[in-house]
Structures are given as C-alpha cells and as structure tokens.
Design a protein around this motif. Structure first.
Motif, PDB file in Angstrom:
ATOM      1  N   VAL A 128       0.854  -1.198   0.000  1.00 36.81           N
ATOM      2  CA  VAL A 128       0.000   0.000   0.000  1.00 36.81           C
ATOM      3  C   VAL A 128       0.880   1.235   0.000  1.00 36.81           C
ATOM      4  O   VAL A 128       1.759   1.377   0.850  1.00 36.81           O
ATOM      5  CB  VAL A 128      -0.918   0.026   1.244  1.00 36.81           C
ATOM      6  CG1 VAL A 128      -1.786   1.293   1.239  1.00 36.81           C
ATOM      7  CG2 VAL A 128      -1.784  -1.216   1.314  1.00 36.81           C
ATOM      8  N   ASP A 129       0.638   2.139  -0.954  1.00 36.53           N
ATOM      9  CA  ASP A 129       1.376   3.404  -0.933  1.00 36.53           C
ATOM     10  C   ASP A 129       0.459   4.612  -0.739  1.00 36.53           C
ATOM     11  O   ASP A 129       0.933   5.732  -0.646  1.00 36.53           O
ATOM     12  CB  ASP A 129       2.228   3.564  -2.197  1.00 36.53           C
ATOM     13  CG  ASP A 129       1.395   3.798  -3.457  1.00 36.53           C
ATOM     14  OD1 ASP A 129       0.155   3.832  -3.368  1.00 36.53           O
ATOM     15  OD2 ASP A 129       2.002   3.948  -4.538  1.00 36.53           O
ATOM     16  N   GLY A 130      -0.840   4.374  -0.691  1.00 29.65           N
ATOM     17  CA  GLY A 130      -1.770   5.456  -0.413  1.00 29.65           C
ATOM     18  C   GLY A 130      -2.168   6.287  -1.611  1.00 29.65           C
ATOM     19  O   GLY A 130      -2.964   7.217  -1.479  1.00 29.65           O
ATOM     20  N   HIS A 154       2.876  -0.954   4.433  1.00 30.40           N
ATOM     21  CA  HIS A 154       3.243   0.351   3.870  1.00 30.40           C
ATOM     22  C   HIS A 154       4.648   0.678   4.329  1.00 30.40           C
ATOM     23  O   HIS A 154       4.944   0.657   5.525  1.00 30.40           O
ATOM     24  CB  HIS A 154       2.274   1.434   4.343  1.00 30.40           C
ATOM     25  CG  HIS A 154       2.687   2.818   3.948  1.00 30.40           C
ATOM     26  ND1 HIS A 154       2.799   3.222   2.632  1.00 30.40           N
ATOM     27  CD2 HIS A 154       3.050   3.907   4.701  1.00 30.40           C
ATOM     28  CE1 HIS A 154       3.185   4.493   2.579  1.00 30.40           C
ATOM     29  NE2 HIS A 154       3.349   4.922   3.820  1.00 30.40           N
ATOM     30  N   GLU A 202       2.200   8.333   8.285  1.00 26.04           N
ATOM     31  CA  GLU A 202       2.202   7.212   7.357  1.00 26.04           C
ATOM     32  C   GLU A 202       1.300   6.070   7.851  1.00 26.04           C
ATOM     33  O   GLU A 202       0.673   5.375   7.051  1.00 26.04           O
ATOM     34  CB  GLU A 202       3.637   6.714   7.149  1.00 26.04           C
ATOM     35  CG  GLU A 202       4.558   7.734   6.493  1.00 26.04           C
ATOM     36  CD  GLU A 202       4.046   8.197   5.139  1.00 26.04           C
ATOM     37  OE1 GLU A 202       3.847   7.348   4.254  1.00 26.04           O
ATOM     38  OE2 GLU A 202       3.828   9.419   4.960  1.00 26.04           O
ATOM     39  N   LEU A 204      -1.989   4.497   5.797  1.00 23.90           N
ATOM     40  CA  LEU A 204      -2.292   3.090   5.586  1.00 23.90           C
ATOM     41  C   LEU A 204      -3.696   2.756   6.051  1.00 23.90           C
ATOM     42  O   LEU A 204      -4.471   2.110   5.335  1.00 23.90           O
ATOM     43  CB  LEU A 204      -1.268   2.221   6.317  1.00 23.90           C
ATOM     44  CG  LEU A 204      -1.539   0.716   6.336  1.00 23.90           C
ATOM     45  CD1 LEU A 204      -1.652   0.156   4.923  1.00 23.90           C
ATOM     46  CD2 LEU A 204      -0.447  -0.014   7.122  1.00 23.90           C
ATOM     47  N   ARG A 220      -1.857  -4.793   9.942  1.00 25.30           N
ATOM     48  CA  ARG A 220      -1.229  -3.642   9.307  1.00 25.30           C
ATOM     49  C   ARG A 220       0.204  -3.508   9.784  1.00 25.30           C
ATOM     50  O   ARG A 220       0.499  -3.696  10.957  1.00 25.30           O
ATOM     51  CB  ARG A 220      -2.009  -2.367   9.629  1.00 25.30           C
ATOM     52  CG  ARG A 220      -3.365  -2.283   8.961  1.00 25.30           C
ATOM     53  CD  ARG A 220      -4.159  -1.113   9.451  1.00 25.30           C
ATOM     54  NE  ARG A 220      -4.658  -1.334  10.820  1.00 25.30           N
ATOM     55  CZ  ARG A 220      -5.362  -0.464  11.526  1.00 25.30           C
ATOM     56  NH1 ARG A 220      -5.653   0.701  10.998  1.00 25.30           N
ATOM     57  NH2 ARG A 220      -5.763  -0.743  12.727  1.00 25.30           N
ATOM     58  N   VAL A 237       3.615  -0.900   9.230  1.00 27.37           N
ATOM     59  CA  VAL A 237       4.283   0.260   8.652  1.00 27.37           C
ATOM     60  C   VAL A 237       5.779   0.088   8.895  1.00 27.37           C
ATOM     61  O   VAL A 237       6.214  -0.038  10.044  1.00 27.37           O
ATOM     62  CB  VAL A 237       3.776   1.569   9.293  1.00 27.37           C
ATOM     63  CG1 VAL A 237       4.533   2.766   8.715  1.00 27.37           C
ATOM     64  CG2 VAL A 237       2.276   1.726   9.067  1.00 27.37           C
TER      65      VAL A 237
END
Length: 295
Positions: free
Chosen positions: A154-156, A182, A212, A216, A234, A236
């Motif tokens: 995921v890069d948003g 992410h 960040e 995500l 999730r 990060v």
C-alpha cells in the motif's frame, strides 16, 4: 457467464505451475478457465505438419495441440469441477496474451514463458502483460506459503485503490489473512507541514511515522468494512518499499501490488516496485492496473 480466468501456456514447468494456480483461481471465482498457447510458427513460414519421413503425429501443429491437451488435463486434476477450454492462437505471445486480457477477469502466466530473454529472471511476457494488460496479471514465481497471508503493498495513492480491492477479495476467497504493508523513508515521502514556520525542517518527533500509519489505515478502511470476514494485520515499515515487500513475501501466499504508485514516473506503464517484485518476490505476484488505465 462471468469473464474467464485465462492462463498463457507454453509447455514449460513454469507454465504448468501457472495452469494449476489458474485452475484454483477459477474455482474460487466460480468461473471457467481458458488456456491459450501463442503459436508463432505460422508467421515464420515454416512447415507445420509432420515430416514425410517422420510419424504422422509429428510436426509443430500436433506438438502445440498436445501441449494444450496436457495443460487441460493438469487443470482438471487440480479443479475437476471447473470448466476448462483451450486454444492454439496464431501470433507472438506478447500480442496474443494482451489481446486475450481484454476478455479476462484475471490473466495467469509462469515466470518464464516463450518470448523471455535468457538471463532475465522473469520473461518479457510477464512484464509486458503487467504493464499493458487490461485486467490484473498473476505471475506465478515461487509457490509461496499456502498458510501465509495475502500480502498487500500500500502506498496510499489513488492508483493503488484497485490493488487494495483485489487483495481483499483474494484473501476472502482463499480464507486467508491480509497483511497490509506500507513502507516509507524520509526520502521517498512528502514532508509534513512544519510546526514552527521559522524551522521548516523541524517537526514533532514521530510525526512522519504517525502520518504514514494514518495513510495506511485510511487507504484500506473502505475494503476492511466491505470484507469484515478478512483478518487484517497492518504493518508500517521505515525502510525501502522494495526491500520490505521482498522480505515479507517469504511467508506470504500471494503478493498484490499496483502497476504504478506514488513513486511512479509519468509515462512509465509499470512502476519500479512492481517490476522488482516480478523479479525478486518469493511468492506469486499479482499486478493490478490502476483506475482509468490499462497498465
């Protein structure tokens, strides 16, 4: 009837592994499987039939038909309840499979196909399809961990939304967890607004990581609500995106990335992250086109 899953076949061990993966995908999706062999030899103006001095079952045309029949048998062994068809289509592999992708919900190929250049870890067919196909492309590299999660990069960016939707749907039909990852560094992430305008490069400690993490969470929130049955983890990571995804792919059953993301350059159909995954991931890789693109 739903659009089929289509697999490109060439008789290699890699392509037969792709056939098995495609059969499972068709079963999970409740659709049929179509196998396509790109038969380039007519364009080369070479004899297609058996040699006058050889057996009647010889020749390039008969070889292609046997190859398709073998792939059908392999698919039926994996998913007996799935309708399987095959075709030998005249043309070079890149053009044939790109055309076929217009009528598929998923294209599946092995990591080495006819048309690949010696020395490349993934054949040019895979990169071409991922960049120009009209649906998601699944490249079967290593088998992956069947008990592991679906790994989502995921890069948003807005272009990554279809990849998020695809990954959640895959996790749901597979009965797998989803690991949404992410990765960021201070060098590939836009700087947050400064707390003190007099000190434009100073910020609250940890502010970048918090921002960040929020990115995500916001990126996957809609699909998380749509698929409450999927257990989501999730993560990060403060490291390069390519390195983080390759490392996490060791324990994943599937890696899903967008064709292009936040770090992509305008004009490039396939981003550097997705290209790196096609070459170095330790599990099958699905590359999903962004909204409004055919890449």
């Amino acid at each position: 009837m739903n659009a089929p899953v289509i697999a490109g076949i060439d008789g290699s061990a890699s392509s037969l592994a792709a056939v098995e993966a495609a059969a499972r995908e068709a079963r999970w999706r409740g659709t049929h499987l179509h196998l396509v062999h790109a038969f380039i030899w007519p364009a080369m103006h070479v004899p297609l039939g058996p040699s006058p001095l050889g057996p009647a079952t010889g020749g390039l045309r008969n070889m292609a038909e046997r190859l398709a029949a073998e792939a059908e048998s392999r698919a039926q062994a994996v998913a007996p309840d799935v309708k399987v068809t095959s075709a030998v289509v005249t043309g070079e592999p890149l053009t044939v499979l790109e055309t076929q992708s217009r009528h598929a919900q998923l294209m599946v190929i092995g990591s080495r196909n006819m048309g690949g250049l010696v020395g490349l870890l993934v054949g040019s067919t895979g990169v071409h399809l991922a960049a120009r196909g009209h649906c998601p492309t699944l490249v079967v590299r290593e088998p992956g961990d069947a008990t592991g999660p679906v790994l989502l990069g995921v890069d948003g960016s807005p272009a990554g939304a279809p990849a998020i939707e695809f990954a959640f749907a895959e996790a749901a039909v597979r009965g797998a967890d989803l690991l949404a990852l992410h990765a960021f560094t201070p060098w590939n992430t836009p700087m947050p607004p400064p707390i003190d305008p007099k000190m434009p490069y100073a910020g609250k400690p940890g502010a970048l990581a918090e921002r960040e993490a929020c990115l995500l969470s916001e990126a996957i929130a809609g699909q998380q609500e749509k698929h409450p049955e999927v257990q989501v983890k999730r993560h990060v990571a403060r490291q390069g995106t390519r390195e983080a995804l390759i490392e996490a792919s060791h324990t994943a059953q599937l890696l899903v990335v967008g064709a292009r993301g936040r770090g992509g350059f305008t004009g490039l159909l396939l981003g550097s992250v997705s290209q790196a995954m096609l070459n170095h991931a330790h599990c099958p890789v699905a590359v999903v086109p962004g909204n409004g693109t055919t890449s």
